[in-house]
Design a protein around this motif. Structure first.
Motif, PDB file in Angstrom:
ATOM      1  N   THR A 691      -9.924  -0.513   2.165  1.00 49.58           N
ATOM      2  CA  THR A 691      -8.593  -0.961   2.813  1.00 49.58           C
ATOM      3  C   THR A 691      -8.559  -0.171   4.007  1.00 49.58           C
ATOM      4  OG1 THR A 691      -7.673  -1.674   0.740  1.00 49.58           O
ATOM      5  CG2 THR A 691      -6.419  -1.536   2.548  1.00 49.58           C
ATOM      6  N   VAL A 692      -8.751  -0.882   5.136  1.00 46.78           N
ATOM      7  CA  VAL A 692      -8.825   0.066   6.445  1.00 46.78           C
ATOM      8  C   VAL A 692      -7.098   0.146   6.621  1.00 46.78           C
ATOM      9  CG1 VAL A 692      -9.122   0.007   8.877  1.00 46.78           C
ATOM     10  CG2 VAL A 692     -10.842  -0.765   7.342  1.00 46.78           C
ATOM     11  N   ASN A 693      -6.378  -0.659   6.632  1.00 45.86           N
ATOM     12  CA  ASN A 693      -5.220  -0.716   6.701  1.00 45.86           C
ATOM     13  C   ASN A 693      -4.466  -1.797   5.883  1.00 45.86           C
ATOM     14  OD1 ASN A 693      -5.127  -2.878   8.720  1.00 45.86           O
ATOM     15  ND2 ASN A 693      -5.505  -1.395  10.255  1.00 45.86           N
ATOM     16  N   LYS A 694      -3.303  -2.182   6.165  1.00 44.71           N
ATOM     17  CA  LYS A 694      -2.609  -3.232   5.406  1.00 44.71           C
ATOM     18  C   LYS A 694      -3.118  -4.697   5.857  1.00 44.71           C
ATOM     19  CE  LYS A 694       1.479  -3.885   8.568  1.00 44.71           C
ATOM     20  NZ  LYS A 694       2.748  -3.940   8.579  1.00 44.71           N
ATOM     21  N   ASN A 695      -3.821  -4.641   7.098  1.00 48.00           N
ATOM     22  CA  ASN A 695      -4.138  -5.942   7.578  1.00 48.00           C
ATOM     23  C   ASN A 695      -5.799  -6.147   7.470  1.00 48.00           C
ATOM     24  OD1 ASN A 695      -1.850  -4.931   9.886  1.00 48.00           O
ATOM     25  ND2 ASN A 695      -1.575  -6.933   8.724  1.00 48.00           N
ATOM     26  N   ILE A 696      -6.555  -4.957   7.028  1.00 51.30           N
ATOM     27  CA  ILE A 696      -8.008  -5.191   7.282  1.00 51.30           C
ATOM     28  C   ILE A 696      -8.742  -4.838   6.234  1.00 51.30           C
ATOM     29  CG2 ILE A 696      -9.993  -4.564   8.643  1.00 51.30           C
ATOM     30  CD1 ILE A 696      -8.297  -4.498  11.292  1.00 51.30           C
ATOM     31  N   ASN A 697      -9.592  -5.312   5.655  1.00 51.05           N
ATOM     32  CA  ASN A 697     -10.254  -4.745   4.325  1.00 51.05           C
ATOM     33  C   ASN A 697     -11.885  -5.199   4.620  1.00 51.05           C
ATOM     34  OD1 ASN A 697      -8.327  -4.385   1.889  1.00 51.05           O
ATOM     35  ND2 ASN A 697      -7.647  -5.983   2.882  1.00 51.05           N
ATOM     36  N   LEU A 698     -12.671  -3.991   4.172  1.00 48.36           N
ATOM     37  CA  LEU A 698     -14.026  -4.073   4.225  1.00 48.36           C
ATOM     38  C   LEU A 698     -14.581  -4.266   2.830  1.00 48.36           C
ATOM     39  CD1 LEU A 698     -14.568  -1.581   6.796  1.00 48.36           C
ATOM     40  CD2 LEU A 698     -14.269  -3.775   7.371  1.00 48.36           C
TER      41      LEU A 698
END
Length: 750
Positions: A691-698
């Motif tokens: 979880t990069v941040n609340k908006n982006i996931n890898l």
């Protein structure tokens, strides 16, 4: 079996309040059940949930296009697990429009879950599980979400959806696009991609005042092409297979290198070529959904979903039948006239020309909490029309190896084809199903819960078929058709109960029953099918135990189903160049025991484990072929393992989540004689999410990280083999799991 070679590799999920034998669950199932349990009075933990979000049902070991089948001890259908969208089937019938031609897991779906067997019986009158999905509707605030996926083999998938307000009086919009370009893990000789699918969505949603509900109007366009593949291998003792020097399982294509098949139109008699890619193997559809809900003043919630679905289906398929050796004197040549000696593959080619399909459906229901009862009553209407479905057939020979070449033989025409339209198919007409249903979830006491439902259905078939035998070069005449007029009544329903002996431990008992007769498709071959009632009773009894550290379910189940209609492309074991089509009516009976638990020994770690023991067998399985009578009653069901196991560990720390999934299949019989079988195997998945941040996931996923190279499913042309030792060292064909594959994704949600 005809079409059965397209089966998806299956393993199931055991769900907490469901009676199904040989099914599996993962940790999310029990987690959701525990969420429901936390709502009960005085801390009593029970199991009750209609629908479960389930990660593993989307992990398919055979391909990237469809969800995995959910195993109930019966053979998987060609169409795989039933897929619903907005409470209605994505396609009325899976042939010739497979569900994955119009539906994919996508950010264009607001949510996706697994509908349990009792719910499917109560609301659809059908047996099995279903993926239940809901389209993304318009939102009051702007939302943008998407996902990009690729793989080590060049898979490219883009998926995006945007939604937001149009005006201040409750009007909103949604729009999305899905594009898939998947070369799979093998290289075709005529096209880069094995799957090319585009889905576009657009719609508006109106929210009613005072949070009374909403209504959505959505349009979806889908266009999809998909080509299958098989593996060639050397069969050996104990069900083990060995790769050939010139063919890698899962990495090489056994589809003829030019992707072309020559056919004779069974209606007009016109000869033509069809391709495995392009317009000859592409299905397109237009879909209009109007659905929503409205809370009435008397407290009843009125829910509605209607659909108009118009499709044009085309399908090209090649199925390997057998392999034999030919020396130079046998008279086989390559297309350039060069003499050929060596292994020769016999292939069945099928092509369905442009076929219009119309499906109009609607579901209307009322739901209300009345004291300790949660009551639902509903009406379901499904209309289906298919206009002159045909499956033109031909046979041909090819070399055995990667991207094989077509051969011209002593009994073929100058193009290398023969036996045009032997086994060809035709049906045309309409089906209509009108159902009423009701179900109730009754909380009798803090410790005792009952759920029960009843589904009543009237099915009408009105169409045409033909009993004229399909000899070589067959073409229908004007007087070959006769009418179908059928009117059937079906009953389905379920009764499920749970009783808590104490707040952690309890008993569960379940009964499920469904009925059906035949479908219009059952009249495709030159036989009048048995139209007797097909009954599927299912009973189960088990225990559950829930604490903060372990959630366990153990259940025994009995299930039987009659009225299976199998169509087999039989190969004479005494002359592998001789083939015949047989239709068989039979039953299946299965008995099993499943134990499933989730263990959470420390923070962040979760271990799900499941084991199933089952014994599905054929009943009343007899037919005639090549001048002999065959009876396979009490033989084990092909393609269904007797022991299933799943191990799913996961660990979350900070922004990382590490997970794995191990699925074990005991030996699976690959022929209805049970002479041939595949050795036990594992299907493995693993991955990490960040979880990069609340908006982006890898995300990164590895499929088949143990790099299992064996085959699975069925062995084509082996239906009459009785002495396996005669086949040790022989070349056979079959389906397989994907080879070692890495997949990578980036998801965003704003």
């Amino acid at each position: 079996m005809r079409k059965s070679t397209l089966k998806i590799s299956a393993l199931g999920l055991m769900l907490s309040f469901v009676t199904a034998f040989g099914q599996e669950t993962d940790s999310l199932t029990v987690k959701n059940a525990l969420k429901e349990a936390s709502k009960t009075q005085e801390g009593v933990k029970t199991v009750t949930s209609k629908e479960d979000n389930n990660r593993n049902v989307m992990l398919n070991a055979a391909n990237n296009t469809s969800p995995r089948d959910v195993n109930i001890g019966l053979p998987a259908t060609v169409g795989g697990i039933t897929i619903l969208e907005n409470d209605l089937p994505t396609v009325y019938f899976f042939w010739p429009e497979l569900p994955n031609k119009t539906w994919r897991q996508s950010v264009g779906l607001e949510r996706t879950g697994l509908l349990k067997m009792d719910q499917l019986a109560n609301t659809m009158g059908d047996l099995g599980f279903a993926v239940n999905s809901y389209s993304q509707t318009g939102t009051k605030d702007f939302k943008l979400k998407g996902k990009f996926t690729t793989s080590t083999f060049g898979w490219l998938q883009g998926d995006v959806n945007a939604s937001g307000p149009i005006s201040k009086n409750g009007w909103t919009y949604t729009v999305g696009a899905f594009a898939n370009y998947d070369p799979s893990t093998f290289k075709l000789g005529f096209n880069r991609n094995v799957d090319e699918t585009k889905i576009f969505r657009a719609g508006v949603t109106k929210y009613f005042n005072d949070d009374k509900g909403k209504i959505s109007i959505l349009y979806k366009y889908a266009d999809s092409f998909n080509a299958g593949n098989y593996a060639v291998f050397q069969y050996g003792a104990e069900g083990k297979v060995t790769e050939l020097d010139n063919f890698r399982i899962g990495r090489d294509s056994y589809v003829v290198n030019d992707g072309q098949i020559r056919m004779k139109d069974i209606l007009s008699g016109q000869d033509y070529w069809a391709g495995m890619s392009g317009k000859d193997n592409r299905t397109s559809s237009h879909n209009i959904d109007i659905f929503g809900n409205y809370l009435l003043n008397n407290g009843w919630n009125f829910k509605f979903s209607t659909r108009a679905h118009f499709a044009t289906a085309r399908m090209s398929t090649i199925i390997p039948l057998s392999i034999f050796n030919a020396d130079a004197s046998a008279g086989y040549t390559l297309q350039n006239g060069q003499a050929y000696s060596g292994p020769v593959g016999t292939q069945l080619a099928m092509h369905t020309p442009e076929t219009p399909i119309t499906n109009i459906a609607g579901r209307f229901s009322l739901n209300k909490q009345i004291g300790n009862h949660n009551v639902t009553v509903g009406l379901l209407e499904q209309y289906y029309n298919i206009d002159k479905f045909t499956s033109n057939r031909s046979f041909f020979f090819q070399t055995v190896g990667a991207q094989p070449q077509r051969l011209i033989g002593p009994n073929t025409d100058s193009y290398g084809f023969y036996n045009y339209n032997v086994g060809g198919e035709f049906h045309s007409g309409t089906e209509n199903k009108l159902s009423v249903y009701a179900n109730d979830e009754w909380k009798v006491s803090d410790n005792f819960n009952i759920s029960y439902g009843l589904h009543l259905r009237n099915q009408i078939i009105d169409g045409q078929y033909s009993t004229t035998p399909r000899s070589p070069n067959f073409v229908f005449g004007a007087n070959d058709f006769q009418n179908i007029k059928e009117n059937w009544f079906h009953i389905a329903g379920s009764l499920n109960a749970t009783y808590n002996i104490n707040k952690n431990f309890g008993l569960l008992a379940n009964f499920l029953y469904t009925e059906e007769n035949r479908r219009l498709e059952s009249y495709s071959q030159p036989f009048t099918p048995d139209t007797g009632k097909i009954k599927s009773p299912l009973g189960a009894f088990g225990v559950f135990w829930n604490t903060n550290f372990i959630q366990l379910i153990s259940q025994a189940t009995w299930l039987t189903k009659n009225g299976y209609l199998g169509r087999y492309n039989l190969v004479n074991p005494n002359n592998t160049t001789q083939v015949s089509v047989a239709q068989v009516d039979y039953s299946i009976q299965t008995l099993g025991w499943t134990t499933d638990f989730v263990l959470k020994p420390f923070k962040g770690f979760n271990l799900h484990y499941l084991i199933t023991f089952q014994n599905p067998v054929y009943k009343d399985f007899a037919f005639d072929a090549f001048g002999q009578n065959y009876n396979y009653g009490d033989k084990n069901v092909v393609g269904v393992a007797k022991t299933l196991m799943e191990i799913d560990p996961s660990y979350t720390t900070g922004k990382f989540r590490f997970w794995a999934s191990f699925r074990y299949f005991s030996k699976q019989y690959a022929s209805i004689t049970n002479a041939l079988y595949f050795a036990p195997r594992w299907e493995t998945f693993g991955g990490v999410n960040y979880t990069v941040n609340k908006n982006i996931n890898l995300g990164a996923t590895v499929i088949n990280f143990l790099n299992q190279r064996g085959a699975s499913g069925t062995i084509n042309g082996a239906e009459l083999i009785t002495d396996a030792s005669q086949y040790y060292g022989r070349l056979l064909t079959g389906t397989y799991i994907m080879p070692l594959t890495g997949q990578f994704s980036v998801s965003f949600n704003f």
